[in-house]
Scaffold this motif. Structure first.
Motif, PDB file in Angstrom:
ATOM      1  N   LEU A  85       1.018  -1.045  -0.004  1.00  0.00           N
ATOM      2  CA  LEU A  85       0.055   0.001   0.081  1.00  0.00           C
ATOM      3  C   LEU A  85       0.714   1.284  -0.132  1.00  0.00           C
ATOM      4  CD1 LEU A  85      -2.743  -1.059   2.508  1.00  0.00           C
ATOM      5  CD2 LEU A  85      -2.942  -1.065   0.252  1.00  0.00           C
ATOM      6  N   PHE A  86       0.400   2.543  -0.595  1.00  0.00           N
ATOM      7  CA  PHE A  86       0.905   3.576  -0.587  1.00  0.00           C
ATOM      8  C   PHE A  86       1.094   4.090   0.780  1.00  0.00           C
ATOM      9  CE2 PHE A  86      -0.312   3.105  -5.038  1.00  0.00           C
ATOM     10  CZ  PHE A  86       0.888   2.707  -5.668  1.00  0.00           C
ATOM     11  N   ARG A  87       1.989   4.491   1.584  1.00  0.00           N
ATOM     12  CA  ARG A  87       1.813   4.999   2.910  1.00  0.00           C
ATOM     13  C   ARG A  87       1.342   6.365   3.033  1.00  0.00           C
ATOM     14  NH1 ARG A  87       7.860   3.433   4.961  1.00  0.00           N
ATOM     15  NH2 ARG A  87       8.269   3.811   2.812  1.00  0.00           N
ATOM     16  N   HIS A  88       1.602   7.182   1.957  1.00  0.00           N
ATOM     17  CA  HIS A  88       1.358   8.736   2.045  1.00  0.00           C
ATOM     18  C   HIS A  88      -0.044   8.886   1.673  1.00  0.00           C
ATOM     19  CE1 HIS A  88       2.658   7.880  -2.177  1.00  0.00           C
ATOM     20  NE2 HIS A  88       2.123   8.839  -2.398  1.00  0.00           N
ATOM     21  N   MET A  89      -0.780   7.948   1.378  1.00  0.00           N
ATOM     22  CA  MET A  89      -2.223   7.911   0.684  1.00  0.00           C
ATOM     23  C   MET A  89      -3.080   7.297   1.840  1.00  0.00           C
ATOM     24  SD  MET A  89      -2.258   6.832  -3.426  1.00  0.00           S
ATOM     25  CE  MET A  89      -1.274   7.753  -4.524  1.00  0.00           C
ATOM     26  N   THR A  90      -4.246   7.996   1.851  1.00  0.00           N
ATOM     27  CA  THR A  90      -5.454   7.388   2.623  1.00  0.00           C
ATOM     28  C   THR A  90      -5.747   6.117   2.069  1.00  0.00           C
ATOM     29  OG1 THR A  90      -7.266   8.573   1.513  1.00  0.00           O
ATOM     30  CG2 THR A  90      -6.162   9.598   3.389  1.00  0.00           C
ATOM     31  N   ILE A  91      -6.689   5.341   2.886  1.00  0.00           N
ATOM     32  CA  ILE A  91      -7.145   4.170   2.456  1.00  0.00           C
ATOM     33  C   ILE A  91      -7.978   4.213   1.159  1.00  0.00           C
ATOM     34  CG2 ILE A  91      -8.640   2.120   2.857  1.00  0.00           C
ATOM     35  CD1 ILE A  91      -5.871   2.439   4.152  1.00  0.00           C
ATOM     36  N   PHE A  92      -8.801   5.434   1.249  1.00  0.00           N
ATOM     37  CA  PHE A  92      -9.726   5.437   0.051  1.00  0.00           C
ATOM     38  C   PHE A  92      -8.894   5.806  -1.303  1.00  0.00           C
ATOM     39  CE2 PHE A  92     -11.811   8.330  -2.991  1.00  0.00           C
ATOM     40  CZ  PHE A  92     -13.217   7.743  -2.896  1.00  0.00           C
ATOM     41  N   GLU A  93      -7.796   6.469  -1.243  1.00  0.00           N
ATOM     42  CA  GLU A  93      -6.623   6.941  -2.459  1.00  0.00           C
ATOM     43  C   GLU A  93      -6.243   5.802  -2.759  1.00  0.00           C
ATOM     44  OE1 GLU A  93      -6.960   9.653  -4.061  1.00  0.00           O
ATOM     45  OE2 GLU A  93      -8.521  10.617  -2.787  1.00  0.00           O
ATOM     46  N   ALA A 130     -12.022   4.766   5.689  1.00  0.00           N
ATOM     47  CA  ALA A 130     -11.840   5.399   4.280  1.00  0.00           C
ATOM     48  C   ALA A 130     -10.530   6.482   4.451  1.00  0.00           C
ATOM     49  CB  ALA A 130     -13.004   5.727   3.633  1.00  0.00           C
ATOM     50  N   ASP A 131     -10.642   7.119   5.397  1.00  0.00           N
ATOM     51  CA  ASP A 131      -9.862   8.480   5.654  1.00  0.00           C
ATOM     52  C   ASP A 131      -8.511   8.161   6.613  1.00  0.00           C
ATOM     53  OD1 ASP A 131     -11.459  10.160   4.307  1.00  0.00           O
ATOM     54  OD2 ASP A 131     -12.948  10.388   6.139  1.00  0.00           O
ATOM     55  N   ARG A 132      -8.361   6.915   6.893  1.00  0.00           N
ATOM     56  CA  ARG A 132      -7.231   6.524   7.738  1.00  0.00           C
ATOM     57  C   ARG A 132      -5.858   6.397   6.818  1.00  0.00           C
ATOM     58  NH1 ARG A 132      -8.732   3.872  12.468  1.00  0.00           N
ATOM     59  NH2 ARG A 132     -10.691   4.832  13.544  1.00  0.00           N
ATOM     60  N   TYR A 133      -4.684   6.031   7.321  1.00  0.00           N
ATOM     61  CA  TYR A 133      -3.609   5.774   6.550  1.00  0.00           C
ATOM     62  C   TYR A 133      -3.299   4.320   6.904  1.00  0.00           C
ATOM     63  CZ  TYR A 133      -3.232  10.696   5.230  1.00  0.00           C
ATOM     64  OH  TYR A 133      -3.529  11.823   4.747  1.00  0.00           O
ATOM     65  N   PRO A 134      -2.327   3.818   5.985  1.00  0.00           N
ATOM     66  CA  PRO A 134      -1.963   2.303   6.116  1.00  0.00           C
ATOM     67  C   PRO A 134      -1.482   2.089   7.544  1.00  0.00           C
ATOM     68  CG  PRO A 134      -1.512   2.928   4.011  1.00  0.00           C
ATOM     69  CD  PRO A 134      -1.985   4.155   4.613  1.00  0.00           C
ATOM     70  N   HIS A 135      -0.476   2.941   8.145  1.00  0.00           N
ATOM     71  CA  HIS A 135       0.060   2.778   9.274  1.00  0.00           C
ATOM     72  C   HIS A 135      -1.066   2.595  10.648  1.00  0.00           C
ATOM     73  CE1 HIS A 135      -0.086   7.285   9.757  1.00  0.00           C
ATOM     74  NE2 HIS A 135       0.062   7.155  11.047  1.00  0.00           N
ATOM     75  N   LEU A 137      -3.575   1.051  10.451  1.00  0.00           N
ATOM     76  CA  LEU A 137      -4.460  -0.434  10.310  1.00  0.00           C
ATOM     77  C   LEU A 137      -3.671  -1.372  10.771  1.00  0.00           C
ATOM     78  CD1 LEU A 137      -6.291   1.616   8.511  1.00  0.00           C
ATOM     79  CD2 LEU A 137      -6.293  -0.215   6.843  1.00  0.00           C
ATOM     80  N   SER A 138      -4.434  -2.623  11.223  1.00  0.00           N
ATOM     81  CA  SER A 138      -3.598  -3.807  11.328  1.00  0.00           C
ATOM     82  C   SER A 138      -3.377  -4.296  10.004  1.00  0.00           C
ATOM     83  CB  SER A 138      -4.693  -4.772  12.323  1.00  0.00           C
ATOM     84  OG  SER A 138      -5.834  -5.136  11.435  1.00  0.00           O
ATOM     85  N   GLY A 139      -2.468  -5.670  10.523  1.00  0.00           N
ATOM     86  CA  GLY A 139      -2.034  -6.417   9.337  1.00  0.00           C
ATOM     87  C   GLY A 139      -2.958  -6.912   8.451  1.00  0.00           C
ATOM     88  N   GLY A 140      -4.010  -7.548   9.188  1.00  0.00           N
ATOM     89  CA  GLY A 140      -5.224  -8.179   8.534  1.00  0.00           C
ATOM     90  C   GLY A 140      -6.081  -7.186   7.479  1.00  0.00           C
ATOM     91  N   GLN A 141      -6.173  -5.834   8.460  1.00  0.00           N
ATOM     92  CA  GLN A 141      -6.834  -4.749   7.771  1.00  0.00           C
ATOM     93  C   GLN A 141      -6.138  -4.348   6.365  1.00  0.00           C
ATOM     94  OE1 GLN A 141      -7.441  -2.220  10.990  1.00  0.00           O
ATOM     95  NE2 GLN A 141      -9.409  -2.814  11.602  1.00  0.00           N
ATOM     96  N   ARG A 142      -4.881  -4.137   6.630  1.00  0.00           N
ATOM     97  CA  ARG A 142      -3.915  -3.683   5.433  1.00  0.00           C
ATOM     98  C   ARG A 142      -4.164  -4.812   4.185  1.00  0.00           C
ATOM     99  NH1 ARG A 142      -0.407  -1.843   9.267  1.00  0.00           N
ATOM    100  NH2 ARG A 142       0.989  -3.864   8.951  1.00  0.00           N
ATOM    101  N   GLN A 143      -4.381  -6.123   4.632  1.00  0.00           N
ATOM    102  CA  GLN A 143      -4.447  -6.990   3.458  1.00  0.00           C
ATOM    103  C   GLN A 143      -5.751  -7.122   2.770  1.00  0.00           C
ATOM    104  OE1 GLN A 143      -2.764  -8.082   1.461  1.00  0.00           O
ATOM    105  NE2 GLN A 143      -1.391  -9.947   2.066  1.00  0.00           N
TER     106      GLN A 143
END
Length: 357
Positions: A85-93, A130-135, A137-143
């Protein structure tokens, strides 16, 4: 989207990653590529994706030769082990990214992108992030977000490379069930790579067992587990015991136990190995009317509703301890303790002649 692999081979220097591999993935199927490290499963996945070109052979999508087609033209959704995932982007982006970078003439309008992304976030049950950033989120959520991003571009097939390998056992198990339910809802042709036998058997419609760049067996989870085609498949899929014996003209002997072996009718006094799963070993306190092998209990391990026993065959000839698994009720009934003598008999087994260990 059906996928057909015809006689694929791929070398990296002197290493043969794929050796004449052929298989078919049916439209809407969830297929697992299962095998140890170096078996060729990830290379095969990358060839299907167009990230690697084979030295020989063909890749066909819906009957059309796509071997030389560029990866960007294959309409593939790819999910890696480490999210990417792109760390500088929100989940939505992150989820919208694949849609935003499409050429202008095929790029959806902004309102369509927003609808698609929110629809996918709801599908993976994470629209509230949607407005959060990857860091955050948990590992399962990121996947799950990585999977939503792969689905955003409406791929014709989904390829997953060890998608849950970086997660802990509990999260991995939860995501396996979730992926199976998601696939049942979407019916997108999917191929996933794993070295985890339980994961492949639990999630896939069919399993391709690979070893040293070759396909050892293709079948449903039940078929590859219950009827392994080779000693490698037997040993790779779960715990197994090896009993040394012999076969002769359709009969087999393991110690004093004699059984019919019609599939080996042509054998003439051949050495053989019988493969037996731990749960297929019967244990008795006293010898019954049928022939049995005498053994001593060397170790007892209670795990939840079952008990694992380590047994040493008496009389020698067996190089390794025998592993047996019985229910806790049966264990209490037998009242076994370390050092007890018992009689064991394989309930069912598979014979492979001329197997040297």
């Amino acid at each position: 989207m059906s996928i057909e692999i015809r006689n694929l081979s791929k070398q990296f220097g002197t290493f043969a990653a794929l050796r004449d591999v052929s298989l078919e993935v049916q439209s809407g199927e969830l297929l697992a590529l299962l095998g140890p490290s170096g078996s060729g499963k990830t290379t095969l996945l990358r060839v299907i994706a167009g990230l690697e070109l084979p030295d020989t052979g063909q890749v066909l999508f819906h009957g059309e030769d796509s071997t030389d087609q560029h990866a960007r033209d294959r309409r593939v959704g790819f999910v890696f082990q480490h999210y990417a995932l792109f760390r500088h982007m929100t989940i939505f982006e992150n989820v919208a990214f694949g849609l935003r970078v499409r050429p202008k003439n095929v790029r959806p309008r902004e309102v369509q992108i927003r609808e698609r992304v929110l629809e996918l976030l709801k599908l993976v049950q994470l629209d509230w992030l949607a407005d959060r950033y990857p860091h955050q989120l948990s590992g399962g959520q990121r996947q799950r977000i990585a999977l939503a991003r792969a689905l955003a571009v409406e791929p014709k097939m989904l390829l997953l490379d060890e998608p849950f390998g970086a997660l802990d056992a509990k999260v991995r198990k939860e995501l396996r069930s979730w992926l199976r339910r998601l696939h049942d809802d979407m019916h997108i042709t999917s191929v996933f790579v794993t070295h985890d036998q339980e994961e492949a058997l639990e999630v896939a419609d069919r399993v391709v067992v690979m070893n040293e760049g070759r396909v050892e067996q293709i079948g449903t989870p039940d078929e590859v587990y219950e009827r392994p085609a080779s000693p490698f498949v037997y040993e790779f899929l779960g715990h197994v015991n090896l009993f040394h014996g012999r076969v002769h003209r359709g009969r087999a002997w393991i110690g004093d136990i004699e059984v019919e072996a019609p599939e080996h009718a042509e054998a003439e006094e051949q050495e053989a190995v019988a493969y037996v799963r731990p749960h297929d070993i019967e244990i008795e306190r006293v010898a019954g009317s049928d022939a049995a092998l005498r053994a001593r209990v060397s170790h007892v391990l209670s795990i939840g509703p079952s008990v694992r026993l380590e047994l040493i065959l008496e009389g020698g000839g067996q190089r390794a301890p025998i592993q047996a698994e019985i229910s806790k009720d049966r264990f209490r009934e037998l009242k076994l303790v370390q050092g007890d003598s018992v009689f064991i008999r394989p309930r069912r087994f598979e014979l492979f002649p001329n197997r040297i260990h």
